[in-house]
Design an enzyme around this catalytic site. Structure first.
Site, PDB file in Angstrom:
ATOM      1  N   TRP A  45       0.816  -1.215   0.000  1.00  0.00           N
ATOM      2  CA  TRP A  45       0.000   0.000   0.000  1.00  0.00           C
ATOM      3  C   TRP A  45       0.850   1.264   0.000  1.00  0.00           C
ATOM      4  CZ3 TRP A  45       1.092   3.070   4.043  1.00  0.00           C
ATOM      5  CH2 TRP A  45       1.491   2.496   5.251  1.00  0.00           C
ATOM      6  N   CYS A  46       2.095   1.194   0.456  1.00  0.00           N
ATOM      7  CA  CYS A  46       2.971   2.370   0.524  1.00  0.00           C
ATOM      8  C   CYS A  46       3.708   2.559  -0.800  1.00  0.00           C
ATOM      9  CB  CYS A  46       3.973   2.192   1.654  1.00  0.00           C
ATOM     10  SG  CYS A  46       5.185   3.528   1.752  1.00  0.00           S
ATOM     11  N   PRO A  47       3.570   3.728  -1.444  1.00  0.00           N
ATOM     12  CA  PRO A  47       4.255   3.956  -2.718  1.00  0.00           C
ATOM     13  C   PRO A  47       5.780   3.911  -2.598  1.00  0.00           C
ATOM     14  CG  PRO A  47       3.093   5.954  -2.011  1.00  0.00           C
ATOM     15  CD  PRO A  47       2.736   4.869  -1.053  1.00  0.00           C
ATOM     16  N   ARG A  91       6.735   0.323  -2.775  1.00  0.00           N
ATOM     17  CA  ARG A  91       6.634  -0.167  -4.161  1.00  0.00           C
ATOM     18  C   ARG A  91       7.851   0.265  -4.972  1.00  0.00           C
ATOM     19  NH1 ARG A  91       1.173   1.431  -3.511  1.00  0.00           N
ATOM     20  NH2 ARG A  91       1.527   3.300  -4.761  1.00  0.00           N
TER      21      ARG A  91
END
Length: 125
Positions: free
Chosen positions: A40-42, A45
């Site tokens: 969920w955390c960019p 990613r």
């Protein structure tokens, strides 16, 4: 060494099983978004491909991947990864070693620092 995705953290840093001549790296990352199945955390990613590349190969050091939970869990100030493991930012790549017979944290890269390939590679050697 393999990347360990099912690593069980002990209750404290001092209980990590690390031999005197080795290092253990732990990557603290966000859990997967229930819909996209991606972290969920960019920032996580962005960093994961760099982490996976750096720890690929037979001569790479040991890396454990630890998911810190979903966003509400992570944002809780009492989250165990914040309180016990000192993780205030994700992603966080932390190096643990024995120093004077005691296991301790000997280095940390967080967020965008992981994206710098030279810095990342110097950190893990």
């Amino acid at each position: 060494m393999p990347i360990i995705k099912n690593f069980t953290l002990p209750s404290s840093v001092k209980e990590l099983a690390i031999s005197p001549a080795s290092k253990l790296f732990i990557a603290f990352i966000s859990g997967p978004d229930p819909i996209t199945k991606q972290p969920w955390c960019p920032d996580v990613r962005d960093a994961l491909p760099h982490i996976n590349e750096a720890f690929a190969g037979d001569d790479a050091p040991e890396l454990a991947i630890i998911e810190v939970g979903q966003k509400p869990e992570w944002n809780n100030p009492q989250n165990v990864y914040r309180t016990t493991w000192g993780t205030k930012n994700i992603p966080a790549l932390v190096r643990y070693q024995q120093v004077n017979g005691e296991v301790t944290e000997t280095g940390r890269l967080v967020e965008g620092e992981i994206l710098n390939k030279q810095r990342l590679m110097a950190f893990i050697v």
